[in-house]
Write a protein that holds these residues in place. Structure first.
Motif, PDB file in Angstrom:
ATOM      1  N   GLY A   1     102.366  78.135  75.965  1.00  0.00           N
ATOM      2  CA  GLY A   1     102.393  76.747  75.831  1.00  0.00           C
ATOM      3  C   GLY A   1     100.926  76.375  75.015  1.00  0.00           C
ATOM      4  N   GLN A   2     100.827  75.239  74.706  1.00  0.00           N
ATOM      5  CA  GLN A   2      99.461  75.062  73.636  1.00  0.00           C
ATOM      6  C   GLN A   2      99.463  73.390  73.965  1.00  0.00           C
ATOM      7  OE1 GLN A   2     100.068  74.128  69.465  1.00  0.00           O
ATOM      8  NE2 GLN A   2      98.276  75.600  68.836  1.00  0.00           N
ATOM      9  N   THR A   3      97.901  73.226  74.005  1.00  0.00           N
ATOM     10  CA  THR A   3      97.258  71.494  73.887  1.00  0.00           C
ATOM     11  C   THR A   3      96.597  71.407  72.709  1.00  0.00           C
ATOM     12  OG1 THR A   3      97.018  71.476  76.507  1.00  0.00           O
ATOM     13  CG2 THR A   3      95.807  70.081  74.995  1.00  0.00           C
TER      14      THR A   3
ATOM     15  N   TRP B   1     107.666  75.618  61.817  1.00  0.00           N
ATOM     16  CA  TRP B   1     108.374  75.412  63.370  1.00  0.00           C
ATOM     17  C   TRP B   1     107.846  76.761  64.161  1.00  0.00           C
ATOM     18  CZ3 TRP B   1     110.710  71.575  65.606  1.00  0.00           C
ATOM     19  CH2 TRP B   1     111.436  70.682  64.758  1.00  0.00           C
ATOM     20  N   HIS B   2     107.503  76.602  65.333  1.00  0.00           N
ATOM     21  CA  HIS B   2     107.123  77.790  66.117  1.00  0.00           C
ATOM     22  C   HIS B   2     106.922  77.382  67.565  1.00  0.00           C
ATOM     23  CE1 HIS B   2     103.487  75.205  65.706  1.00  0.00           C
ATOM     24  NE2 HIS B   2     102.780  75.808  66.508  1.00  0.00           N
ATOM     25  N   THR B   3     106.821  78.449  68.326  1.00  0.00           N
ATOM     26  CA  THR B   3     106.310  78.423  69.829  1.00  0.00           C
ATOM     27  C   THR B   3     105.310  79.179  70.216  1.00  0.00           C
ATOM     28  OG1 THR B   3     107.661  80.469  70.269  1.00  0.00           O
ATOM     29  CG2 THR B   3     109.056  78.463  69.939  1.00  0.00           C
ATOM     30  N   HIS B   4     104.711  78.926  71.453  1.00  0.00           N
ATOM     31  CA  HIS B   4     103.740  79.440  71.993  1.00  0.00           C
ATOM     32  C   HIS B   4     103.942  80.240  73.352  1.00  0.00           C
ATOM     33  CE1 HIS B   4     101.164  77.636  69.061  1.00  0.00           C
ATOM     34  NE2 HIS B   4     101.621  76.584  69.633  1.00  0.00           N
ATOM     35  N   PRO B   5     103.776  81.294  73.612  1.00  0.00           N
ATOM     36  CA  PRO B   5     104.124  82.097  74.769  1.00  0.00           C
ATOM     37  C   PRO B   5     103.652  81.381  76.240  1.00  0.00           C
ATOM     38  CG  PRO B   5     102.642  83.417  73.661  1.00  0.00           C
ATOM     39  CD  PRO B   5     102.876  82.207  72.864  1.00  0.00           C
TER      40      PRO B   5
ATOM     41  N   GLU C   1     109.881  74.816  70.937  1.00  0.00           N
ATOM     42  CA  GLU C   1     109.908  74.924  69.379  1.00  0.00           C
ATOM     43  C   GLU C   1     109.528  73.563  68.842  1.00  0.00           C
ATOM     44  OE1 GLU C   1     112.503  76.346  65.918  1.00  0.00           O
ATOM     45  OE2 GLU C   1     113.406  75.755  67.466  1.00  0.00           O
ATOM     46  N   HIS C   2     108.471  73.721  67.913  1.00  0.00           N
ATOM     47  CA  HIS C   2     107.493  72.579  67.724  1.00  0.00           C
ATOM     48  C   HIS C   2     107.002  72.608  66.338  1.00  0.00           C
ATOM     49  CE1 HIS C   2     104.469  74.730  69.555  1.00  0.00           C
ATOM     50  NE2 HIS C   2     103.461  74.128  68.814  1.00  0.00           N
ATOM     51  N   TRP C   3     106.487  71.537  65.872  1.00  0.00           N
ATOM     52  CA  TRP C   3     105.524  71.607  64.786  1.00  0.00           C
ATOM     53  C   TRP C   3     104.274  70.620  64.656  1.00  0.00           C
ATOM     54  CZ3 TRP C   3     104.947  67.478  61.304  1.00  0.00           C
ATOM     55  CH2 TRP C   3     106.043  66.524  61.346  1.00  0.00           C
ATOM     56  N   HIS C   4     103.307  70.476  64.024  1.00  0.00           N
ATOM     57  CA  HIS C   4     102.271  69.648  64.211  1.00  0.00           C
ATOM     58  C   HIS C   4     101.523  69.512  62.759  1.00  0.00           C
ATOM     59  CE1 HIS C   4      99.803  72.866  66.253  1.00  0.00           C
ATOM     60  NE2 HIS C   4     100.911  73.126  66.766  1.00  0.00           N
ATOM     61  N   GLY C   5     101.035  68.274  62.348  1.00  0.00           N
ATOM     62  CA  GLY C   5     100.394  68.361  61.018  1.00  0.00           C
ATOM     63  C   GLY C   5      99.880  67.070  60.837  1.00  0.00           C
TER      64      GLY C   5
ATOM     65  N   PHE D   1     100.628  68.392  74.653  1.00  0.00           N
ATOM     66  CA  PHE D   1     100.890  69.581  75.266  1.00  0.00           C
ATOM     67  C   PHE D   1     102.527  70.091  74.997  1.00  0.00           C
ATOM     68  CE2 PHE D   1     102.501  72.280  78.841  1.00  0.00           C
ATOM     69  CZ  PHE D   1     102.007  73.402  78.664  1.00  0.00           C
ATOM     70  N   PHE D   2     102.648  71.180  74.488  1.00  0.00           N
ATOM     71  CA  PHE D   2     103.645  71.785  74.166  1.00  0.00           C
ATOM     72  C   PHE D   2     104.239  72.876  75.165  1.00  0.00           C
ATOM     73  CE2 PHE D   2     101.871  70.612  70.213  1.00  0.00           C
ATOM     74  CZ  PHE D   2     102.641  69.792  69.567  1.00  0.00           C
ATOM     75  N   GLU D   3     105.210  72.961  75.800  1.00  0.00           N
ATOM     76  CA  GLU D   3     105.409  73.793  76.742  1.00  0.00           C
ATOM     77  C   GLU D   3     105.592  75.328  76.146  1.00  0.00           C
ATOM     78  OE1 GLU D   3     106.341  72.877  80.073  1.00  0.00           O
ATOM     79  OE2 GLU D   3     106.244  70.610  80.011  1.00  0.00           O
TER      80      GLU D   3
HETATM   81 MN    MN Z   1     101.773  74.460  68.033  1.00  0.00          MN
END
Ligand code: MN
Length: 135
Positions: free
Chosen positions: A57-59, A51-55, A92-96, A86-88
């Motif tokens: 956001g992230q595509t 789990w993580h966040t990006h200050p 908080e999210h994850w990907h895999g 796109f993560f705002e």
């Molecule tokens: Mn991410």
């Protein structure tokens, strides 16, 4: 103009940030006023981020395989080549990867003024990961 030949070694994703085997190739690194950070991230079957966040956001853009992504509180979504997520900022999210498939995505974000790309939290448990996807 600065050319970086194909000489940067593939890096293993640190176990503090990932579950399973993940390999990262650098695509773009922040420098001289550019905040852009981009990587090609290769997930082996069942591997995923914590789990993580990006200050800022992230595509992510899926290049190959089948993957999964989830924001906190939302359903697990199946992601496939050509899909873009796109993560705002601060979300908080994850990907895999899917449990039985490799997945490679391009990850793009802008680092913050201190150069931070992410804030990392707990690992995604097997129970969280094994929840049936919505799609
Ligand atoms: Mn991410």
């Amino acid at each position: 103009m600065q050319t970086t030949k194909n000489s940067v070694e593939t890096a293993a994703g640190p176990s503090d940030w990932f579950t399973g085997a993940v390999y990262v190739d650098a695509v773009a690194a922040p420098s001289h006023g550019s905040q852009l950070s981009a990587s090609s991230v290769h997930f082996t079957p069942g591997a995923r981020t914590a789990w993580h966040t990006h200050p800022n956001g992230q595509t992510i853009y899926v290049l190959e395989g089948i993957g999964r992504a989830q924001r906190r509180g939302g359903p697990i979504e199946v992601i496939r080549p050509g899909d873009r997520v796109f993560f705002e900022p601060g979300e908080e999210h994850w990907h895999g990867a899917a449990p039985n498939r490799f997945m490679t995505h391009l990850a793009m974000l802008e680092v913050d003024h201190e150069g931070n790309s992410a804030t990392w939290g707990e690992h995604v448990t097997d129970e969280e990961y094994d929840t049936a996807p919505a799609s």
